[in-house]
Design an enzyme around this catalytic site. Sequence first.
Site, PDB file in Angstrom:
ATOM      1  N   ARG A  62       0.856  -1.187   0.000  1.00 53.30           N
ATOM      2  CA  ARG A  62       0.000   0.000   0.000  1.00 53.30           C
ATOM      3  C   ARG A  62       0.893   1.238   0.000  1.00 53.30           C
ATOM      4  O   ARG A  62       2.100   1.135   0.195  1.00 53.30           O
ATOM      5  CB  ARG A  62      -0.959  -0.013   1.202  1.00 53.30           C
ATOM      6  N   GLY A  63       0.233   2.392  -0.154  1.00 50.00           N
ATOM      7  CA  GLY A  63       1.000   3.625  -0.326  1.00 50.00           C
ATOM      8  C   GLY A  63       1.148   3.847  -1.828  1.00 50.00           C
ATOM      9  O   GLY A  63       1.472   2.912  -2.576  1.00 50.00           O
ATOM     10  N   ALA A  64       0.871   5.077  -2.276  1.00 50.83           N
ATOM     11  CA  ALA A  64       0.748   5.329  -3.712  1.00 50.83           C
ATOM     12  C   ALA A  64       1.970   4.879  -4.531  1.00 50.83           C
ATOM     13  O   ALA A  64       1.822   4.091  -5.478  1.00 50.83           O
ATOM     14  CB  ALA A  64       0.442   6.816  -3.927  1.00 50.83           C
ATOM     15  N   ARG A 105      -7.242  -0.341  -7.219  1.00 49.69           N
ATOM     16  CA  ARG A 105      -7.553   0.801  -6.345  1.00 49.69           C
ATOM     17  C   ARG A 105      -7.629   2.056  -7.232  1.00 49.69           C
ATOM     18  O   ARG A 105      -6.725   2.291  -8.034  1.00 49.69           O
ATOM     19  CB  ARG A 105      -6.477   0.986  -5.250  1.00 49.69           C
ATOM     20  N   GLN A 212      -2.728   2.702   9.750  1.00 51.61           N
ATOM     21  CA  GLN A 212      -1.404   2.782   9.108  1.00 51.61           C
ATOM     22  C   GLN A 212      -0.442   3.654   9.920  1.00 51.61           C
ATOM     23  O   GLN A 212       0.770   3.443   9.897  1.00 51.61           O
ATOM     24  CB  GLN A 212      -1.526   3.364   7.690  1.00 51.61           C
ATOM     25  N   ASP A 253      -1.960  10.798  -2.581  1.00 54.46           N
ATOM     26  CA  ASP A 253      -2.324   9.744  -3.537  1.00 54.46           C
ATOM     27  C   ASP A 253      -2.593  10.301  -4.927  1.00 54.46           C
ATOM     28  O   ASP A 253      -2.419   9.613  -5.922  1.00 54.46           O
ATOM     29  CB  ASP A 253      -3.540   8.970  -3.037  1.00 54.46           C
ATOM     30  N   ASN A 263      -5.498  12.320  -0.087  1.00 54.55           N
ATOM     31  CA  ASN A 263      -4.620  11.489   0.750  1.00 54.55           C
ATOM     32  C   ASN A 263      -5.524  10.745   1.724  1.00 54.55           C
ATOM     33  O   ASN A 263      -6.753  10.912   1.737  1.00 54.55           O
ATOM     34  CB  ASN A 263      -3.584  12.361   1.477  1.00 54.55           C
ATOM     35  N   LYS A 264      -4.935   9.938   2.564  1.00 51.31           N
ATOM     36  CA  LYS A 264      -5.688   9.089   3.494  1.00 51.31           C
ATOM     37  C   LYS A 264      -6.757   9.863   4.249  1.00 51.31           C
ATOM     38  O   LYS A 264      -6.518  10.988   4.701  1.00 51.31           O
ATOM     39  CB  LYS A 264      -4.687   8.441   4.467  1.00 51.31           C
TER      40      LYS A 264
HETATM   41  O1  MRU Z   1      -4.744   3.223   1.882  1.00 53.99           O
HETATM   42  P1  MRU Z   1      -3.270   3.438   1.902  1.00 53.99           P
HETATM   43  O2  MRU Z   1      -2.608   2.926   3.127  1.00 53.99           O
HETATM   44  O3  MRU Z   1      -2.620   2.962   0.630  1.00 53.99           O
HETATM   45  O4  MRU Z   1      -3.108   5.030   1.909  1.00 53.99           O
HETATM   46  C1  MRU Z   1      -1.809   5.560   1.837  1.00 53.99           C
HETATM   47  C2  MRU Z   1      -1.758   7.032   1.910  1.00 53.99           C
HETATM   48  O5  MRU Z   1      -2.759   7.701   1.963  1.00 53.99           O
HETATM   49  C3  MRU Z   1      -0.404   7.662   1.805  1.00 53.99           C
HETATM   50  O6  MRU Z   1      -0.340   8.832   2.552  1.00 53.99           O
HETATM   51  C4  MRU Z   1      -0.122   8.004   0.337  1.00 53.99           C
HETATM   52  O7  MRU Z   1      -0.356   6.894  -0.471  1.00 53.99           O
HETATM   53  C5  MRU Z   1       1.265   8.482   0.129  1.00 53.99           C
HETATM   54  S1  MRU Z   1       2.454   7.201   0.316  1.00 53.99           S
HETATM   55  C6  MRU Z   1       3.964   7.886   0.003  1.00 53.99           C
END
Ligand code: MRU
Length: 361
Positions: A62-64, A105, A212, A253, A263-264
């Site tokens: 996970r994470g963009a 996603r 997270q 994201d 973002n999250k």
């Molecule tokens: O749902 P997730 O855990 O993939 O969400 C991640 C985030 O929102 C991060 O802040 C974003 O992807 C940036 S990661 C460098």
Amino acid sequence: MLNSVSWKCADGRIVRAFQPDLAGLPGKLRLIDQTLLPEQLCYVELADAAAIHDAIVRLVVRGAPAIGCAAALGLAAVCRNQSVATPAAFLAQVRRTADYLAGARPTAVNLSWALRRCLDSLEAKTAAPVEQLQDILLQTALDILQEDIELCRAIGNHGATLLQDGMGILTHCNAGALATGDYGTALAPLYVAAERGLKLRVFSDETRPLLQGSRLTAWELHQAGIDVTVICDNMAAQVMKEKRIDLVIVGADRISANGDTANKIGTYMAAVLAHHHRIPFYVAAPYSTFDPATPDGDGIVIEQRPATEISRGFGKITAPEQVRFYNPAFDVTPHELIAGFITERGILRPPFARTLAAAFA
Ligand code: MRU
């Protein structure tokens, strides 16, 4: 120069970030199962498209930037494992698999960006033998990963200029080494500052519902020896009022052309609170997260996640299951609340419509 972020497994092995075990390639994608952290540091091995799709959906990875890297490496692995007779059949298979993975996603643009780059790398080579196409695909995926590591490092160097000894920093979710090829985006400046001897006090929002912030950010910062305090999301206002926070840094994201930032879920709330308390709010992201084709935040698709993440997250029933639940995984912070974007090209300031266009033209 940053050292790579690495961790020690229970069996004593040192592993790096989300990094696939490159020895597992070309046929397999090996990556850390982030759903098991912080209890266990384990790898999973993935060799087919359904398993990689599922790993992205379930947030195993996970994470963009990390899902972009994983999808690209996964695409290369999957398209190596199936035998096809002709270049045309191979290209059809690559397109099908890329479409399928891109649908895992919707919000993080890095996923479709990385897969598009893989497809583009084959564009001019349609008549090449299948083995050569497979090698090109793998090399493109490895380039995306290597580039992401370098982008994060540059973000860290630029972002560290905002930091001073003794500062309190709030971050939300995990935009660290686990979420990228290495170092992270929002956490990269913290790693650089720590390497330069600065003592920071980091506050990590827990980040409901999947935690997270507490499971991943606190874990990786603690391993790096950085002072980190976990707070529940609803404590941020109080912590700001107590003047413990000098700066907020989060990841992203998808960033639209005017600077509105997905973002999250909970990031928007943190930005509103920072604005109220006159605390600068920064977003750290590489060029691959900027989406000039989307004019503003209204055009960003927000992923909806299962109700069970709220009603029985991590196994315990925490609400009557007969009621309604609403579980958007991301929110959009309006650009007016953002002091600047920390990118590999420097820190971009308002007016964002102009500075983002100039930086990423
Ligand atoms: O749902 P997730 O855990 O993939 O969400 C991640 C985030 O929102 C991060 O802040 C974003 O992807 C940036 S990661 C460098």
